[in-house]
Design an enzyme around this catalytic site. Structure first.
Site, PDB file in Angstrom:
ATOM      1  N   ASP A  17       0.888  -1.155   0.000  1.00 49.88           N
ATOM      2  CA  ASP A  17       0.000   0.000   0.000  1.00 49.88           C
ATOM      3  C   ASP A  17       0.939   1.223   0.000  1.00 49.88           C
ATOM      4  OD1 ASP A  17      -2.148   1.824   0.709  1.00 49.88           O
ATOM      5  OD2 ASP A  17      -1.329   1.748   2.750  1.00 49.88           O
ATOM      6  N   ASP A  19       0.098   5.135   1.109  1.00 51.31           N
ATOM      7  CA  ASP A  19      -0.025   6.060   2.247  1.00 51.31           C
ATOM      8  C   ASP A  19       0.100   5.342   3.590  1.00 51.31           C
ATOM      9  OD1 ASP A  19      -0.535   8.625   1.038  1.00 51.31           O
ATOM     10  OD2 ASP A  19      -2.434   7.793   0.349  1.00 51.31           O
ATOM     11  N   ARG A  26      -0.200  10.994   2.108  1.00 50.29           N
ATOM     12  CA  ARG A  26      -0.186  12.003   1.048  1.00 50.29           C
ATOM     13  C   ARG A  26       1.117  12.807   0.989  1.00 50.29           C
ATOM     14  NH1 ARG A  26      -0.897  12.084  -2.529  1.00 50.29           N
ATOM     15  NH2 ARG A  26      -1.781  13.997  -3.281  1.00 50.29           N
ATOM     16  N   ASP A 186     -13.660   6.479  -1.234  1.00 52.22           N
ATOM     17  CA  ASP A 186     -13.688   5.999  -2.613  1.00 52.22           C
ATOM     18  C   ASP A 186     -14.988   5.233  -2.845  1.00 52.22           C
ATOM     19  OD1 ASP A 186     -11.087   6.966  -3.015  1.00 52.22           O
ATOM     20  OD2 ASP A 186     -10.188   5.085  -2.341  1.00 52.22           O
ATOM     21  N   ASP A 214      -1.461  -0.545   6.042  1.00 51.53           N
ATOM     22  CA  ASP A 214      -1.742  -0.017   7.390  1.00 51.53           C
ATOM     23  C   ASP A 214      -3.236  -0.104   7.738  1.00 51.53           C
ATOM     24  OD1 ASP A 214      -2.208   2.110   5.441  1.00 51.53           O
ATOM     25  OD2 ASP A 214      -2.635   3.357   7.199  1.00 51.53           O
TER      26      ASP A 214
HETATM   27  O1  M1P Z   1      -4.510   5.793  -0.391  1.00 52.91           O
HETATM   28  C1  M1P Z   1      -5.550   6.018   0.488  1.00 52.91           C
HETATM   29  C2  M1P Z   1      -6.465   7.138   0.009  1.00 52.91           C
HETATM   30  O2  M1P Z   1      -5.694   8.314  -0.203  1.00 52.91           O
HETATM   31  C3  M1P Z   1      -6.429   9.452  -0.510  1.00 52.91           C
HETATM   32  O3  M1P Z   1      -7.310   9.731   0.554  1.00 52.91           O
HETATM   33  P1  M1P Z   1      -7.410  11.154   1.308  1.00 52.91           P
HETATM   34  O4  M1P Z   1      -7.169  12.205   0.282  1.00 52.91           O
HETATM   35  O5  M1P Z   1      -8.792  11.127   1.872  1.00 52.91           O
HETATM   36  O6  M1P Z   1      -6.365  11.150   2.382  1.00 52.91           O
HETATM   37  C4  M1P Z   1      -7.273   9.257  -1.756  1.00 52.91           C
HETATM   38  O7  M1P Z   1      -6.460   9.305  -2.899  1.00 52.91           O
HETATM   39  C5  M1P Z   1      -8.051   7.962  -1.695  1.00 52.91           C
HETATM   40  O8  M1P Z   1      -8.591   7.685  -2.972  1.00 52.91           O
HETATM   41  C6  M1P Z   1      -7.182   6.801  -1.280  1.00 52.91           C
HETATM   42  O9  M1P Z   1      -7.965   5.643  -1.123  1.00 52.91           O
END
Ligand code: M1P
Length: 253
Positions: A17, A19, A26, A186, A214
């Site tokens: 994964d 994030d 992000r 999503d 995570d």
């Molecule tokens: O990778 C996890 C999520 O990351 C983003 O979520 P958020 O902007 O709410 O932190 C999005 O890109 C989401 O699509 C993705 O699942």
């Protein structure tokens, strides 16, 4: 299938994964993690499977990430690359059709218009290839605003309540709603979760597929792939934990 080149364990695939697994949420990958994955690629075949679209992964993992990983699975694998080459995939709009999508889109925008939250910033629906991403505050918020929103959302249950309203209104559609990040959720056809990426591996001959994530708890967007029968799942608490387990599994003398 094309050879991946020399690897110590050519039949082992390690999927990540993004994030909070190989990057902070992000945010960009650290040079240390980048080097660790480069070293890992000499040992095994590697890939990422993220919920976000490719543009965000290019920002976070670097502009050359398509070539830094053997497999790149964006939007759970609805956008997919193998050794830098794009693989064929399905689309959300093709699945749902224009008429039903218009209804879904209008309901979401009306719901957000009526939502009384402290801040709204714009880009409330991000239309992607394999899903839509819905954000009450809007994807244009700044990093401090997203952190602030996440706390507000948890305290006031904004996203879970929103998801319940959608489930009720669109009970005839086989849709899954996944709260995978800080400010959004999503929406995709049921079954198009992260296990979708395994469809791209059908012609491969891996005997072990590891997955690191995570959000591996039930309801988290890593749960389905983490608990899939073909996968050896690893639940991590952040990039530092991923690094620790990788070192233990693949670099211990
Ligand atoms: O990778 C996890 C999520 O990351 C983003 O979520 P958020 O902007 O709410 O932190 C999005 O890109 C989401 O699509 C993705 O699942």
């Amino acid at each position: 299938m094309t050879d991946f080149g020399p690897r110590t364990h050519p039949k082992t695939l390690v999927l990540f994964d993004v994030d909070d697994t190989i990057t902070p949420a992000r945010k960009s990958i650290t040079p240390e993690m980048k080097q660790l994955l480069k070293d890992l690629r000499k040992e095994v075949v590697i890939g990422f499977v993220g919920g976000s679209d490719l543009s965000k992964q290019l920002e976070q993992l670097g502009p050359d990430c398509i070539n830094d990983f053997d497999f790149c699975f964006s939007e759970n694998g609805l956008t997919a690359y193998r050794l830098g080459q794009k693989l064929a995939s399905q689309s959300f709009i093709g699945w749902i059709g224009e008429e039903k999508y218009k209804k879904l889109n209008s309901f979401i925008l009306h719901y957000i218009a009526d939502l009384d939250i402290p801040k709204k910033r714009g880009t409330h629906i991000e239309f992607r290839n394999g899903m839509i991403n819905v954000s009450p505050i809007g994807r244009n918020c700044s990093h401090p605003e997203r952190d602030e929103y996440e706390i507000y959302d948890k305290a006031h249950n904004i996203r879970p309540t929103f998801v319940e309203a959608l489930k009720k209104e669109f009970s005839d559609l086989s849709l899954t709603y996944s709260i995978g990040g800080q400010i959004s959720f999503d929406v995709f056809p049921t079954g198009w979760d992260k296990t979708y990426c395994l469809n791209h591996l059908k012609g491969e001959s891996f005997d072990t597929i590891h997955f690191f994530g995570d959000k591996t708890f039930k309801g988290g967007n890593d749960y389905e792939i983490y608990s899939h029968e073909r996968v050896t799942g690893h639940a991590v608490e952040g990039p530092h934990d991923t690094a620790r387990i990788l070192k233990d599994l693949f670099f211990k003398k």
